[in-house]
Design a protein around this motif. Structure first.
Motif, PDB file in Angstrom:
ATOM      1  N   GLY A 298       4.549   7.646   2.265  1.00  0.00           N
ATOM      2  CA  GLY A 298       5.248   6.438   2.689  1.00  0.00           C
ATOM      3  C   GLY A 298       4.620   5.201   2.100  1.00  0.00           C
ATOM      4  N   VAL A 299       5.063   4.059   2.622  1.00  0.00           N
ATOM      5  CA  VAL A 299       4.556   2.771   2.140  1.00  0.00           C
ATOM      6  C   VAL A 299       4.297   1.830   3.302  1.00  0.00           C
ATOM      7  CG1 VAL A 299       5.775   2.899  -0.062  1.00  0.00           C
ATOM      8  CG2 VAL A 299       6.861   1.755   1.864  1.00  0.00           C
ATOM      9  N   LYS A 300       3.429   0.877   3.049  1.00  0.00           N
ATOM     10  CA  LYS A 300       3.234  -0.260   3.942  1.00  0.00           C
ATOM     11  C   LYS A 300       3.759  -1.464   3.183  1.00  0.00           C
ATOM     12  CE  LYS A 300      -0.532  -0.477   6.353  1.00  0.00           C
ATOM     13  NZ  LYS A 300      -1.935  -0.683   6.798  1.00  0.00           N
ATOM     14  N   TYR A 301       4.572  -2.274   3.828  1.00  0.00           N
ATOM     15  CA  TYR A 301       5.141  -3.421   3.144  1.00  0.00           C
ATOM     16  C   TYR A 301       5.218  -4.638   4.060  1.00  0.00           C
ATOM     17  CZ  TYR A 301       9.657  -2.553   5.457  1.00  0.00           C
ATOM     18  OH  TYR A 301      10.653  -2.375   6.377  1.00  0.00           O
TER      19      TYR A 301
ATOM     20  N   THR B 132       4.238  -6.927   8.719  1.00  0.00           N
ATOM     21  CA  THR B 132       3.791  -5.738   8.009  1.00  0.00           C
ATOM     22  C   THR B 132       4.398  -4.522   8.689  1.00  0.00           C
ATOM     23  OG1 THR B 132       1.727  -6.783   7.328  1.00  0.00           O
ATOM     24  CG2 THR B 132       1.779  -4.382   7.310  1.00  0.00           C
TER      25      THR B 132
ATOM     26  N   GLU C 231       0.837  -1.197   0.000  1.00  0.00           N
ATOM     27  CA  GLU C 231       0.000   0.000   0.000  1.00  0.00           C
ATOM     28  C   GLU C 231       0.874   1.250   0.000  1.00  0.00           C
ATOM     29  OE1 GLU C 231      -3.264   2.042   3.029  1.00  0.00           O
ATOM     30  OE2 GLU C 231      -2.642  -0.024   3.357  1.00  0.00           O
TER      31      GLU C 231
ATOM     32  N   LEU D 123       0.944   5.003   1.283  1.00  0.00           N
ATOM     33  CA  LEU D 123       0.289   5.755   2.349  1.00  0.00           C
ATOM     34  C   LEU D 123       0.142   7.209   1.932  1.00  0.00           C
ATOM     35  CD1 LEU D 123       2.326   4.257   5.313  1.00  0.00           C
ATOM     36  CD2 LEU D 123       0.080   3.536   4.480  1.00  0.00           C
TER      37      LEU D 123
ATOM     38  N   GLU E 180       5.349  -0.141   8.289  1.00  0.00           N
ATOM     39  CA  GLU E 180       5.130   1.138   7.619  1.00  0.00           C
ATOM     40  C   GLU E 180       6.423   1.940   7.656  1.00  0.00           C
ATOM     41  OE1 GLU E 180       1.874   3.520   8.980  1.00  0.00           O
ATOM     42  OE2 GLU E 180       0.414   1.908   8.683  1.00  0.00           O
ATOM     43  N   GLU E 181       6.749   2.550   6.529  1.00  0.00           N
ATOM     44  CA  GLU E 181       7.881   3.465   6.433  1.00  0.00           C
ATOM     45  C   GLU E 181       7.352   4.774   5.876  1.00  0.00           C
ATOM     46  OE1 GLU E 181      11.068   3.312   7.286  1.00  0.00           O
ATOM     47  OE2 GLU E 181      11.075   1.215   7.902  1.00  0.00           O
ATOM     48  N   HIS E 182       7.760   5.871   6.482  1.00  0.00           N
ATOM     49  CA  HIS E 182       7.320   7.187   6.032  1.00  0.00           C
ATOM     50  C   HIS E 182       8.494   7.963   5.464  1.00  0.00           C
ATOM     51  CE1 HIS E 182       3.278   6.884   7.816  1.00  0.00           C
ATOM     52  NE2 HIS E 182       3.903   6.018   8.605  1.00  0.00           N
TER      53      HIS E 182
END
Length: 83
Positions: free
Chosen positions: A17-20, A27, A7, A9, A29-31
């Motif tokens: 950012g992304v969810k991976y 799972t 996803e 974000l 999240e990185e912003h």
């Protein structure tokens, strides 16, 4: 790293950012800034594929793309407003 982004974000209309999922199945999240470097979509022959949407005439042909080229990055970008 064998991580798979699931996803993009968004906050206030911008991708932040992304969810991976990492190779351990966690799972995360990185912003921060996001660069989409995708393998393309030439191996996605599903009914909802980017290939079928724009070039259904190519469905009958084999691809030289790896089976990982399923358009996930392109689809995520379109889902958040890329055009």
């Amino acid at each position: 790293t064998k991580a798979r982004v699931t996803e993009l974000l968004k906050q206030n209309g911008e991708v932040v950012g992304v969810k991976y999922v990492n190779k351990a199945g966690e799972t995360i999240e990185e912003h921060g800034p996001v660069v989409i470097a995708t393998g393309g979509y030439g191996a996605d022959f599903g009914d909802d594929s980017v290939l079928m949407k724009y070039r259904p005439d190519l469905k009958q042909y084999a691809t030289t793309n790896g089976e990982h080229c399923t358009g996930d990055g392109v689809k995520m970008a379109v889902d958040v407003g890329a055009g």
